[in-house]
Design a protein around this motif. Structure first.
Motif, PDB file in Angstrom:
ATOM      1  N   PRO A  79       0.832  -1.209   0.000  1.00  0.00           N
ATOM      2  CA  PRO A  79       0.000   0.000   0.000  1.00  0.00           C
ATOM      3  C   PRO A  79       0.869   1.262   0.000  1.00  0.00           C
ATOM      4  O   PRO A  79       1.959   1.287   0.574  1.00  0.00           O
ATOM      5  CB  PRO A  79      -0.807  -0.126   1.302  1.00  0.00           C
ATOM      6  CG  PRO A  79      -0.842  -1.585   1.587  1.00  0.00           C
ATOM      7  CD  PRO A  79       0.483  -2.119   1.106  1.00  0.00           C
ATOM      8  N   PHE A  80       0.363   2.298  -0.632  1.00  0.00           N
ATOM      9  CA  PHE A  80       1.097   3.557  -0.775  1.00  0.00           C
ATOM     10  C   PHE A  80       1.552   4.093   0.583  1.00  0.00           C
ATOM     11  O   PHE A  80       2.713   4.487   0.753  1.00  0.00           O
ATOM     12  CB  PHE A  80       0.201   4.581  -1.475  1.00  0.00           C
ATOM     13  CG  PHE A  80       0.898   5.857  -1.851  1.00  0.00           C
ATOM     14  CD1 PHE A  80       1.410   6.037  -3.119  1.00  0.00           C
ATOM     15  CD2 PHE A  80       1.036   6.903  -0.936  1.00  0.00           C
ATOM     16  CE1 PHE A  80       2.051   7.229  -3.480  1.00  0.00           C
ATOM     17  CE2 PHE A  80       1.672   8.089  -1.277  1.00  0.00           C
ATOM     18  CZ  PHE A  80       2.184   8.248  -2.555  1.00  0.00           C
ATOM     19  N   LEU A  81       0.641   4.101   1.554  1.00  0.00           N
ATOM     20  CA  LEU A  81       0.973   4.659   2.868  1.00  0.00           C
ATOM     21  C   LEU A  81       2.012   3.817   3.593  1.00  0.00           C
ATOM     22  O   LEU A  81       2.871   4.354   4.298  1.00  0.00           O
ATOM     23  CB  LEU A  81      -0.294   4.793   3.725  1.00  0.00           C
ATOM     24  CG  LEU A  81      -1.292   5.857   3.270  1.00  0.00           C
ATOM     25  CD1 LEU A  81      -2.495   5.905   4.211  1.00  0.00           C
ATOM     26  CD2 LEU A  81      -0.640   7.241   3.193  1.00  0.00           C
ATOM     27  N   THR A  82       1.963   2.489   3.424  1.00  0.00           N
ATOM     28  CA  THR A  82       2.965   1.630   4.059  1.00  0.00           C
ATOM     29  C   THR A  82       4.347   1.902   3.468  1.00  0.00           C
ATOM     30  O   THR A  82       5.345   1.953   4.193  1.00  0.00           O
ATOM     31  CB  THR A  82       2.603   0.152   3.867  1.00  0.00           C
ATOM     32  OG1 THR A  82       1.311  -0.092   4.434  1.00  0.00           O
ATOM     33  CG2 THR A  82       3.607  -0.753   4.559  1.00  0.00           C
ATOM     34  N   ALA A  83       4.407   2.078   2.152  1.00  0.00           N
ATOM     35  CA  ALA A  83       5.683   2.385   1.513  1.00  0.00           C
ATOM     36  C   ALA A  83       6.212   3.745   1.961  1.00  0.00           C
ATOM     37  O   ALA A  83       7.417   3.928   2.134  1.00  0.00           O
ATOM     38  CB  ALA A  83       5.531   2.358  -0.010  1.00  0.00           C
ATOM     39  N   ALA A  84       5.319   4.700   2.152  1.00  0.00           N
ATOM     40  CA  ALA A  84       5.740   6.050   2.521  1.00  0.00           C
ATOM     41  C   ALA A  84       6.122   6.159   3.995  1.00  0.00           C
ATOM     42  O   ALA A  84       7.143   6.753   4.345  1.00  0.00           O
ATOM     43  CB  ALA A  84       4.622   7.041   2.202  1.00  0.00           C
ATOM     44  N   LEU A  85       5.306   5.569   4.863  1.00  0.00           N
ATOM     45  CA  LEU A  85       5.485   5.745   6.306  1.00  0.00           C
ATOM     46  C   LEU A  85       6.171   4.567   6.980  1.00  0.00           C
ATOM     47  O   LEU A  85       6.586   4.667   8.137  1.00  0.00           O
ATOM     48  CB  LEU A  85       4.114   5.980   6.969  1.00  0.00           C
ATOM     49  CG  LEU A  85       3.318   7.179   6.438  1.00  0.00           C
ATOM     50  CD1 LEU A  85       1.948   7.228   7.108  1.00  0.00           C
ATOM     51  CD2 LEU A  85       4.071   8.478   6.661  1.00  0.00           C
ATOM     52  N   GLY A  86       6.302   3.431   6.272  1.00  0.00           N
ATOM     53  CA  GLY A  86       6.860   2.234   6.879  1.00  0.00           C
ATOM     54  C   GLY A  86       5.763   1.396   7.517  1.00  0.00           C
ATOM     55  O   GLY A  86       4.650   1.860   7.742  1.00  0.00           O
ATOM     56  N   GLY A  87       6.085   0.142   7.803  1.00  0.00           N
ATOM     57  CA  GLY A  87       5.120  -0.761   8.417  1.00  0.00           C
ATOM     58  C   GLY A  87       5.466  -2.195   8.089  1.00  0.00           C
ATOM     59  O   GLY A  87       6.643  -2.525   7.868  1.00  0.00           O
ATOM     60  N   THR A  88       4.485  -3.066   8.046  1.00  0.00           N
ATOM     61  CA  THR A  88       4.700  -4.467   7.720  1.00  0.00           C
ATOM     62  C   THR A  88       3.673  -4.943   6.703  1.00  0.00           C
ATOM     63  O   THR A  88       2.568  -4.400   6.630  1.00  0.00           O
ATOM     64  CB  THR A  88       4.596  -5.371   8.972  1.00  0.00           C
ATOM     65  OG1 THR A  88       3.295  -5.226   9.551  1.00  0.00           O
ATOM     66  CG2 THR A  88       5.661  -5.009   9.998  1.00  0.00           C
ATOM     67  N   VAL A  89       4.067  -5.941   5.926  1.00  0.00           N
ATOM     68  CA  VAL A  89       3.147  -6.618   5.023  1.00  0.00           C
ATOM     69  C   VAL A  89       3.274  -8.115   5.277  1.00  0.00           C
ATOM     70  O   VAL A  89       4.340  -8.606   5.634  1.00  0.00           O
ATOM     71  CB  VAL A  89       3.444  -6.310   3.540  1.00  0.00           C
ATOM     72  CG1 VAL A  89       3.141  -4.873   3.215  1.00  0.00           C
ATOM     73  CG2 VAL A  89       4.889  -6.646   3.196  1.00  0.00           C
ATOM     74  N   SER A  90       2.197  -8.847   5.104  1.00  0.00           N
ATOM     75  CA  SER A  90       2.197 -10.288   5.323  1.00  0.00           C
ATOM     76  C   SER A  90       2.294 -11.001   3.984  1.00  0.00           C
ATOM     77  O   SER A  90       1.602 -10.638   3.028  1.00  0.00           O
ATOM     78  CB  SER A  90       0.925 -10.717   6.056  1.00  0.00           C
ATOM     79  OG  SER A  90       0.906 -10.194   7.374  1.00  0.00           O
ATOM     80  N   ILE A  91       3.160 -12.009   3.917  1.00  0.00           N
ATOM     81  CA  ILE A  91       3.301 -12.819   2.710  1.00  0.00           C
ATOM     82  C   ILE A  91       3.208 -14.296   3.083  1.00  0.00           C
ATOM     83  O   ILE A  91       3.408 -14.665   4.240  1.00  0.00           O
ATOM     84  CB  ILE A  91       4.641 -12.553   1.989  1.00  0.00           C
ATOM     85  CG1 ILE A  91       5.819 -12.944   2.892  1.00  0.00           C
ATOM     86  CG2 ILE A  91       4.754 -11.103   1.569  1.00  0.00           C
ATOM     87  CD1 ILE A  91       7.162 -12.911   2.186  1.00  0.00           C
ATOM     88  N   GLN A  92       2.903 -15.143   2.108  1.00  0.00           N
ATOM     89  CA  GLN A  92       2.852 -16.583   2.300  1.00  0.00           C
ATOM     90  C   GLN A  92       4.058 -17.206   1.608  1.00  0.00           C
ATOM     91  O   GLN A  92       4.266 -17.015   0.414  1.00  0.00           O
ATOM     92  CB  GLN A  92       1.554 -17.154   1.711  1.00  0.00           C
ATOM     93  CG  GLN A  92       0.294 -16.755   2.450  1.00  0.00           C
ATOM     94  CD  GLN A  92       0.116 -17.522   3.751  1.00  0.00           C
ATOM     95  OE1 GLN A  92       0.643 -18.621   3.907  1.00  0.00           O
ATOM     96  NE2 GLN A  92      -0.626 -16.948   4.674  1.00  0.00           N
ATOM     97  N   VAL A  93       4.876 -17.936   2.360  1.00  0.00           N
ATOM     98  CA  VAL A  93       6.038 -18.628   1.809  1.00  0.00           C
ATOM     99  C   VAL A  93       6.011 -20.066   2.299  1.00  0.00           C
ATOM    100  O   VAL A  93       6.086 -20.315   3.500  1.00  0.00           O
ATOM    101  CB  VAL A  93       7.360 -17.954   2.233  1.00  0.00           C
ATOM    102  CG1 VAL A  93       8.544 -18.733   1.681  1.00  0.00           C
ATOM    103  CG2 VAL A  93       7.421 -16.516   1.752  1.00  0.00           C
ATOM    104  N   GLY A  94       5.884 -21.009   1.363  1.00  0.00           N
ATOM    105  CA  GLY A  94       5.907 -22.408   1.735  1.00  0.00           C
ATOM    106  C   GLY A  94       4.826 -22.790   2.727  1.00  0.00           C
ATOM    107  O   GLY A  94       5.032 -23.640   3.595  1.00  0.00           O
ATOM    108  N   GLY A  95       3.679 -22.146   2.635  1.00  0.00           N
ATOM    109  CA  GLY A  95       2.576 -22.473   3.515  1.00  0.00           C
ATOM    110  C   GLY A  95       2.592 -21.765   4.846  1.00  0.00           C
ATOM    111  O   GLY A  95       1.697 -21.944   5.667  1.00  0.00           O
ATOM    112  N   ARG A  96       3.607 -20.943   5.092  1.00  0.00           N
ATOM    113  CA  ARG A  96       3.633 -20.205   6.356  1.00  0.00           C
ATOM    114  C   ARG A  96       3.504 -18.704   6.095  1.00  0.00           C
ATOM    115  O   ARG A  96       3.961 -18.198   5.073  1.00  0.00           O
ATOM    116  CB  ARG A  96       4.900 -20.498   7.156  1.00  0.00           C
ATOM    117  CG  ARG A  96       6.184 -19.911   6.573  1.00  0.00           C
ATOM    118  CD  ARG A  96       7.341 -19.992   7.545  1.00  0.00           C
ATOM    119  NE  ARG A  96       7.715 -21.379   7.829  1.00  0.00           N
ATOM    120  CZ  ARG A  96       8.700 -21.706   8.651  1.00  0.00           C
ATOM    121  NH1 ARG A  96       9.373 -20.756   9.273  1.00  0.00           N
ATOM    122  NH2 ARG A  96       9.014 -22.969   8.845  1.00  0.00           N
TER     123      ARG A  96
END
Length: 309
Positions: free
Chosen positions: A151-168
């Motif tokens: 998201p634009f605001l996450t890129a600008a202000l920082g934060g976290t994003v959730s991803i799926q890798v190998g089922g986790r």
């Protein structure tokens, strides 16, 4: 019994390291969980590809598999394989490193059975010698590359994003001010398999645009505000709202700068857009506009490059 790793990667038993790596990259990309969310079959295929590559990418593990398969060496070690060989003398420090690599490399194949220390491995007590045995470093597994939308605001202000890798599910920290196309590295310790490189794509904002660390915001104003001046309320990146003056005689495209209200110390630029009322105006208004034009003669195209062409 696991599938033959050569079959999993679709390469011959004589495949070169480059051919193995090329096949791994192709299949790992094809079955990566981020490209197949919720697909259990793809997830299992991805794990199978990782396991096959772990064997065939390591010369020691590959040699052991070629000789013994998944069963590992027979009880008692390698039989006469070392007993009939010429005595090997290595530097003690190098021997320790060789032993660690050799023993660790075959951890998934049942161990060595009869080998418990360096004397067992090399057929006698260690002896120091002037020459050193060269140990080839185990090739590292190249990171898996994929893409992530932020998201634009996450890129600008920082934060976290959730991803799926190998089922986790993994939460990835995003530093403030990250730009389009930059890459975030997720270490193997977090993924449980290999490093992952995330190429960042920044989602557009409903009304802010970005130029480096500066922000642009289109601000519509009326003809009256453009001519007479006035004030408008505008939003900022953090949700704060500011009252900003419109200078008399403001034309479309003119910018007003608000210092420090951009990204990471950048500025916020208001880009004014003079808007004409939609539809037909009444007759009296037309007379007033015509009178205004007579009283204030002005050719807005007088200085454009193509005016005299």
């Amino acid at each position: 019994m696991p599938r033959d790793p050569y079959e999993v990667l679709g390469v011959s038993r004589n495949a070169t390291a480059e051919e193995i790596q090329k096949a791994y990259r192709k299949l790992s990309k094809k079955y990566h969980p981020d490209r197949n969310p919720g697909d259990k079959q793809a997830e299992n295929a991805y794990k199978e590809v990782q396991e096959a590559y772990e064997i065939l990418n390591d010369p020691q593990k590959r040699a052991a598999y070629d000789r013994y398969g998944f069963a590992g060496p027979p009880p008692g070690g390698f039989g006469g394989g070392f007993g009939n060989a010429e005595q090997v003398h290595v530097d003690p420090e190098m021997a320790e490193e060789l032993f660690r690599r050799f023993m660790g490399g075959f951890g998934g194949f049942g161990g060595f059975g009869g080998f418990s220390n360096l004397e067992d491995l090399f057929g006698g007590p260690r002896r120091r010698t002037g020459s050193r045995t060269r140990v080839r470093a185990t090739p590292t597994v190249e990171p898996v590359e994929t893409e992530v939308s932020i998201p634009f605001l996450t890129a600008a202000l920082g934060g976290t994003v959730s991803i799926q890798v190998g089922g986790r599910q993994i939460d990835v920290k995003v530093p403030p001010g990250i730009e389009e196309g930059k890459k975030l590295r997720v270490p193997a310790e977090a993924t449980g398999s290999t490093d992952v490189l995330l190429k960042v794509h920044i989602e557009p904002h409903p009304y802010f645009r970005r130029e480096g660390n500066d922000l642009l915001l289109d601000v519509p104003i009326s003809i009256a505000e453009a001519i007479l001046g006035g004030s408008v309320e505008v939003p900022t990146l953090t949700g704060e709202r500011l009252e900003v003056k419109v200078q008399p005689g403001t034309s479309s495209g003119k910018r007003a700068r608000i210092r420090g209200k951009g990204i990471q110390g950048g500025d916020l630029y208001l880009v004014f857009k003079v808007m004409v009322p939609p539809g037909e105006v009444d007759a009296h208004s037309r007379e007033l506009i015509a009178e205004f034009a007579r009283r204030n003669p002005y050719n807005p195209r007088a200085n454009v490059p193509w005016a005299s062409a």
